[in-house]
Write a protein that holds these residues in place. Sequence first.
Motif, short mmCIF file in Angstrom:
data_model
loop_
_atom_site.label_atom_id
_atom_site.label_comp_id
_atom_site.label_asym_id
_atom_site.label_seq_id
_atom_site.Cartn_x
_atom_site.Cartn_y
_atom_site.Cartn_z
N UNK A 1 -6.58 -29.21 -4.62
CA UNK A 1 -5.64 -28.13 -4.30
C UNK A 1 -4.97 -28.39 -2.96
N UNK A 2 -5.76 -28.91 -2.00
CA UNK A 2 -5.13 -29.25 -0.71
C UNK A 2 -4.09 -30.35 -0.93
N UNK A 3 -4.49 -31.37 -1.72
CA UNK A 3 -3.58 -32.50 -1.94
C UNK A 3 -2.25 -32.04 -2.53
N UNK A 4 -2.33 -31.10 -3.49
CA UNK A 4 -1.10 -30.58 -4.11
C UNK A 4 -0.25 -29.85 -3.07
N UNK A 5 -0.92 -29.06 -2.21
CA UNK A 5 -0.19 -28.30 -1.19
C UNK A 5 0.42 -29.24 -0.16
N UNK A 6 -0.36 -30.30 0.18
CA UNK A 6 0.15 -31.26 1.17
C UNK A 6 1.40 -31.96 0.64
N UNK A 7 1.31 -32.44 -0.58
CA UNK A 7 2.43 -33.20 -1.16
C UNK A 7 3.69 -32.34 -1.32
N UNK A 8 3.50 -31.06 -1.70
CA UNK A 8 4.66 -30.21 -2.04
C UNK A 8 5.14 -29.34 -0.89
N UNK A 9 4.33 -29.25 0.17
CA UNK A 9 4.76 -28.38 1.27
C UNK A 9 4.39 -28.95 2.63
N UNK A 10 3.10 -29.12 2.88
CA UNK A 10 2.65 -29.36 4.26
C UNK A 10 3.25 -30.61 4.90
N UNK A 11 3.44 -31.65 4.10
CA UNK A 11 3.97 -32.88 4.73
C UNK A 11 5.47 -32.77 4.99
N UNK A 12 6.07 -31.69 4.48
CA UNK A 12 7.53 -31.55 4.63
C UNK A 12 7.92 -30.52 5.69
N UNK A 13 6.93 -29.87 6.31
CA UNK A 13 7.27 -28.86 7.34
C UNK A 13 6.58 -29.28 8.65
N UNK A 14 7.16 -28.76 9.75
CA UNK A 14 6.50 -29.09 11.03
C UNK A 14 5.52 -27.98 11.35
N UNK A 15 4.26 -28.30 11.11
CA UNK A 15 3.19 -27.32 11.31
C UNK A 15 2.03 -28.05 12.00
N UNK A 16 1.47 -27.46 13.05
CA UNK A 16 0.36 -28.14 13.74
C UNK A 16 -0.81 -28.38 12.77
N UNK A 17 -1.42 -29.55 12.88
CA UNK A 17 -2.57 -29.83 12.01
C UNK A 17 -3.69 -28.80 12.23
N UNK A 18 -3.72 -28.27 13.45
CA UNK A 18 -4.78 -27.29 13.76
C UNK A 18 -4.56 -25.96 13.03
#
Length: 242
Positions: free
Chosen positions: A84-101
């Motif tokens: 589920x994290x991988x899906x969110x990362x691929x479709x959203x998280x890697x495309x926005x500027x959000x602190x890893x923390x």
Amino acid sequence: MNPKVHTFENPIETARAVAELIVEGVKEKVKHSQPFNLAISGGSTPKLLFQLLANEYADSIPWFFVRFFWVDERCVPPTSDESNFGMTYQNLLKQISIPETNIFRMQGENQPEIEAQRYEELIQKELPLENDVPQFDLILLGMGDDGHTASIFPNNMNLLHSEHSVVVALHPITEQKRITLTGKTICNAKQLIFFITGESKSDVLRQIIKQEQSALVFPAAHVHNVHTEVDFYLDKKAAAQL
Ligand code: 6PG
């Protein structure tokens, strides 16, 4: 169950309504310089929402104020197609500027019982407590064709009433281990929504929304919100029998 039903023409319009809900929720917290603590589900439905957020809201949401948590996670590595994290990362998280923390993923690669305890301690520390239970600003739930939600399946309804906030669950068919929030945490959210699309969900949804006796076997029928009503964001196909 105290459902409030919002129906939209199609999945993308439903996803857009959920995106706008997140925008409003973040705005409210930013006013008080506070983070917006969001817990998201996996599966295929939210993928559309994540793509929409990445494509149309990347610059309009102050992601610095958004903290991502998960409702559940499969006990697989984050690089797995089932993550589920991988899906969110691929479709959203890697495309926005959000602190890893700001990203609090359930670590599916860890030993399940250890991870459930780790995540339970993490949300107890990271979130405000309401009745000594971690409280998310918004929890986004999906629902399976069998009426499961999070990773609480019909053959394991006791997870709705666990004294733990996070536990290990088992998929009834694949026997895949999952980490999941329990009813205790889910029902304590400030705002709790189901985002459900597709004709395959319409029969179970009718039983739940109309509070038919037969709905009692579905975990999603037992999700209520101790603070306010539960909002159902549905496309027309999912709402076809309402
Ligand atoms: C998961 C989800 C799960 C999901 C439902 C609906 O890990 O699979 O958290 O609870 O919300 O299974 O999945 P779909 O959106 O794919 O129908």
